[in-house]
Design an enzyme around this catalytic site. Structure first.
Site, PDB file in Angstrom:
ATOM      1  N   HIS A 197      -1.054   0.149  -9.575  1.00 25.40           N
ATOM      2  CA  HIS A 197      -1.771  -0.762  -8.674  1.00 25.40           C
ATOM      3  C   HIS A 197      -2.346  -1.970  -9.441  1.00 25.40           C
ATOM      4  O   HIS A 197      -3.551  -2.208  -9.446  1.00 25.40           O
ATOM      5  CB  HIS A 197      -2.881  -0.021  -7.917  1.00 25.40           C
ATOM      6  CG  HIS A 197      -3.274  -0.716  -6.645  1.00 25.40           C
ATOM      7  ND1 HIS A 197      -3.552  -0.057  -5.488  1.00 25.40           N
ATOM      8  CD2 HIS A 197      -3.435  -2.031  -6.350  1.00 25.40           C
ATOM      9  CE1 HIS A 197      -3.882  -0.915  -4.538  1.00 25.40           C
ATOM     10  NE2 HIS A 197      -3.813  -2.139  -5.046  1.00 25.40           N
TER      11      HIS A 197
ATOM     12  N   ARG B  98       0.843  -1.182   0.000  1.00 28.06           N
ATOM     13  CA  ARG B  98       0.000   0.000   0.000  1.00 28.06           C
ATOM     14  C   ARG B  98       0.884   1.241   0.000  1.00 28.06           C
ATOM     15  O   ARG B  98       1.957   1.241   0.624  1.00 28.06           O
ATOM     16  CB  ARG B  98      -0.894   0.034   1.257  1.00 28.06           C
ATOM     17  CG  ARG B  98      -2.047  -0.960   1.245  1.00 28.06           C
ATOM     18  CD  ARG B  98      -3.157  -0.535   0.291  1.00 28.06           C
ATOM     19  NE  ARG B  98      -4.302  -1.435   0.317  1.00 28.06           N
ATOM     20  CZ  ARG B  98      -4.482  -2.474  -0.496  1.00 28.06           C
ATOM     21  NH1 ARG B  98      -3.580  -2.778  -1.406  1.00 28.06           N
ATOM     22  NH2 ARG B  98      -5.570  -3.218  -0.412  1.00 28.06           N
TER      23      ARG B  98
END
Ligand code: NDP
Ligand code: OXD
Length: 308
Positions: free
Chosen positions: A271, A223
């Site tokens: 991502h 993250r």
């Protein structure tokens, strides 16, 4: 069972068709036209705004469409509500591929060669093989352990770090804050696959980078919140780090003005390390809904005290 699906409107038809094909007995309802809210047993969603669960008096579980659950306000959820994340072989296989690509790119200094290429400069550097490269994986869970095993099998000198002690053949396992320095000093390439929690927020910071061997590489596929981005830029610019492969950033999509776009030592992907593919993960979600219906514990229930 009545489940409510709440997701990207573009994806709803795909999920509806999958449930109709593979679980016609499960009643699939869609937000916001979902009828009697008291009849909903479980919700399948990527996330929701705080307090959304209060609309559903008989809600028993939330099935996250991701492996990570930091997008939920985990502390605020009612204690009896089970928050279930995805643990799926397809997600693991994708992440293992991504980590392999990223570690190989840093191992062979692709960021350095790309920078030279832009200057039209032909400068071969000394080569190392995997057996001469020390790689460390932070987080030895479903994804991190599989990545560490693949890196070991490729010949890298592999170590790992987790909260609780682990044994993985051929991987030197460290655990807890007290063992972090011993882990870091052996990481010429550091891979972050930790969950984002209050304990791991900002863990990839100047102090950590300083404890790595000079010239190390960083892979963050977990993250964006793990990384203090200004510290990463400073470490790259000082040469303490030689390159970074980032799949995640603090603000996604990355703002146009962000220095990561143009940094010569950063490889950036949007991502995509491991994507939730409905056709692949639907079977695990259906099995978990059936477990719930039988009064069994679904696979992947988040430990509310640890928040992952
Ligand atoms: P798991 O929960 O299975 O594993 C987490 C690991 O991190 C465990 O080994 C755990 O230790 C360790 N850990 C957690 N907190 C700490 C801490 N404070 N100190 C040391 N170790 C800690 O997660 P997954 O492997 O399934 O996923 C990891 C993360 O990857 C997700 O949370 C998500 O954010 C990210 N992800 C990113 C994707 C992408 O496309 N970029 C896709 C999917 C996931 P222990 O084993 O002792 O509990
Ligand atoms: C996940 C993700 O957590 O896609 O699954 O990042």
């Amino acid at each position: 069972m009545n489940i409510l699906f709440r997701g990207d409107p573009q994806d709803v038809a795909r999920w509806r068709a999958l449930f109709q094909t593979h679980a016609p007995d499960i009643r699939f309802r869609e937000w916001p036209d979902c009828g009697d809210l008291a009849g909903i047993d479980a919700i399948v969603t990527w996330t929701w705004e705080p307090g959304f669960e209060q609309n559903f008096p008989n809600l028993r579980a939330v099935f996250s469409l991701g492996a990570g659950v930091n997008q939920f306000n985990v502390e605020a959820l009612p204690p009896a509500l089970q928050l279930v994340r995805i643990i799926d072989p397809d997600l693991t296989a994708q992440m293992v591929e991504y980590v392999t690509f990223a570690v190989m790119a840093l191992h062979r200094d692709i960021p350095g060669y790309e920078a030279l290429r832009r200057q039209q400069s032909w400068q071969p550097q000394p080569v190392k093989v995997a057996q001469e490269r020390r790689v460390g994986v932070m987080g030895l869970g479903a994804l991190g352990a599989a990545a560490a095993i693949r890196l070991r099998d490729l010949g890298f000198v592999c170590s790992g770090w987790s909260r609780s002690p682990k044994t993985i053949e051929g991987v030197r396992c460290h655990a807890g804050k007290g063992d972090l320095d011993a882990f870091l000093k052996d990481c010429e390439i550091l891979v972050c696959l930790l969950p984002l929690t209050s304990e791991t927020e900002g863990v990839l910071n100047a102090s950590l980078f300083a404890r790595l061997p000079r010239g190390s590489g960083l892979v963050n596929a977990a993250r964006g919140g793990h990384c203090v981005e200004a510290d990463l830029l400073a470490a790259l610019d000082s040469g303490q780090l030689s390159g970074a492969v980032l799949d995640v950033v603090r603000e996604e999509p990355l703002p146009q003005s962000h220095p990561f776009w143009a940094h010569p030592r950063i490889i950036l992907t949007p991502h995509v390390a491991s994507a939730t593919r409905p056709e692949r993960v639907v079977h695990g979600i259906i099995e978990n809904i059936r477990r719930l219906a039988r009064g069994e514990r679904p696979v992947g229930v988040v430990d509310r005290a640890r928040r992952y």
